[in-house]
Design an enzyme around this catalytic site. Structure first.
Site, PDB file in Angstrom:
ATOM      1  N   SER A 147       2.998  -2.338   5.992  1.00 16.98           N
ATOM      2  CA  SER A 147       2.122  -2.630   6.968  1.00 16.98           C
ATOM      3  C   SER A 147       0.763  -2.875   6.099  1.00 16.98           C
ATOM      4  CB  SER A 147       1.600  -1.389   7.724  1.00 16.98           C
ATOM      5  OG  SER A 147       0.331  -1.680   8.602  1.00 16.98           O
ATOM      6  N   TYR A 160      -0.551   7.006   8.749  1.00 17.15           N
ATOM      7  CA  TYR A 160       0.203   5.942   8.855  1.00 17.15           C
ATOM      8  C   TYR A 160       0.017   5.076   7.800  1.00 17.15           C
ATOM      9  CZ  TYR A 160       2.342   1.625  10.676  1.00 17.15           C
ATOM     10  OH  TYR A 160       2.985   0.290  10.958  1.00 17.15           O
TER      11      TYR A 160
END
Length: 279
Positions: A147, A160
């Protein structure tokens, strides 16, 4: 594009979003596809949709699996490889965040679960997918789904982002180790993408308003645009590419990450206010 006709591939998290879009792209180009995830109803629906665009003779199968459980990942790799006797491509797409907010106030179990879902699941795919590819005589490509949050700080998305940064590093190490067997390992770093999971953000609001000025191309991405990059990395035209992390984010990596505090503050005070001294 180079041919992937007859390839056997595995896509984790293939029941929706980027995973399903990638599985559909691979199947449309002639690769056998096995998808896995935790919810069978979602997988069955995805299989029907993927089969609808698959090339003639392509097998589309599913397997219920929890990618944080080693035995499940091992079984998924074996199932995908059983179709042709080898595994040519693996997209470790399953992931997500179980925590949002300041790290200083985070629930430890939520952070640990986020690491398990992103970092450890990718490790298990590298372990069992890489072993299968080496033992079958070499060759094959593994792609991890990272990501933009793993590259640039995104406020209040630290668990995350940290997991995704670790994932990118895992893929680089694995690429170095597995090059001996002709196995390639890369990762993709999607920006904000219009999936069902992200609809609360991409449909509009303060967080989207924070995102868009940081994206030079001025829009959110589509799952198919990530699928195109994964298809390239699994295909033979990327045969001399390994150990790389590819941003697919409309150029957001040129600017800054999003501030997820904009969404949290919309529901009340800044979460960090609880740590401020009294008075």
């Amino acid at each position: 594009m180079g041919s992937i006709e007859g390839f056997a591939t595995l896509v984790t998290g293939g029941g929706s979003g980027i995973g399903e879009a990638t599985a559909a792209r691979l199947a449309a180009d002639g690769a056998h596809v096995t998808i896995c995830g935790r919810t069978e109803d979602k997988l069955i629906g995805a299989v029907d949709r993927i089969a609808g665009v698959a090339a003639d003779g392509v097998t589309v199968a599913h397997l219920v699996a929890d990618v944080t459980v080693e035995a499940d990942v091992e079984a998924a790799v074996a199932a995908a490889a059983s179709i042709t006797g080898r595994l040519d491509g693996l997209f470790a797409c399953a992931g997500g965040s179980l925590h949002m907010g300041p790290l200083a106030t985070a629930e430890t179990d939520a952070v640990r679960a986020t690491m398990e879902l992103n970092y450890m699941s990718t490790f298990l795919c590298l372990k069992h997918g890489g072993s299968q590819m080496a033992k079958q005589g070499g060759g094959g490509s593994i792609v991890g789904c990272s990501s933009h949050a793993g590259e640039d700080p995104m406020r209040y998305l630290g668990a995350y982002g940290g997991a995704k940064a670790g994932l990118d590093h895992l893929c680089r190490i694995s690429a170095d180790e597995m090059g001996r067997f002709g196995v390639r390992v890369n990762s993709v770093q999607p920006g904000i993408v219009a999936t069902d999971l992200m609809d609360p953000i991409t449909s509009g609001g303060a967080l989207l308003d924070d995102y868009l000025p940081q994206i030079p191309l001025g829009r959110v991405g589509e799952p198919e645009e990530i699928a195109d990059m994964v298809r390239f990395l699994i295909g033979p035209e990327s045969s001399w590419i390994t150990g790389q992390a590819f941003a697919v984010d409309g150029g957001q990596n040129l600017r800054r990450g999003a501030d997820y505090g904009t969404m949290l503050r919309a529901f009340g005070d800044d979460p960090l206010d609880a740590l401020a001294p009294e008075g």
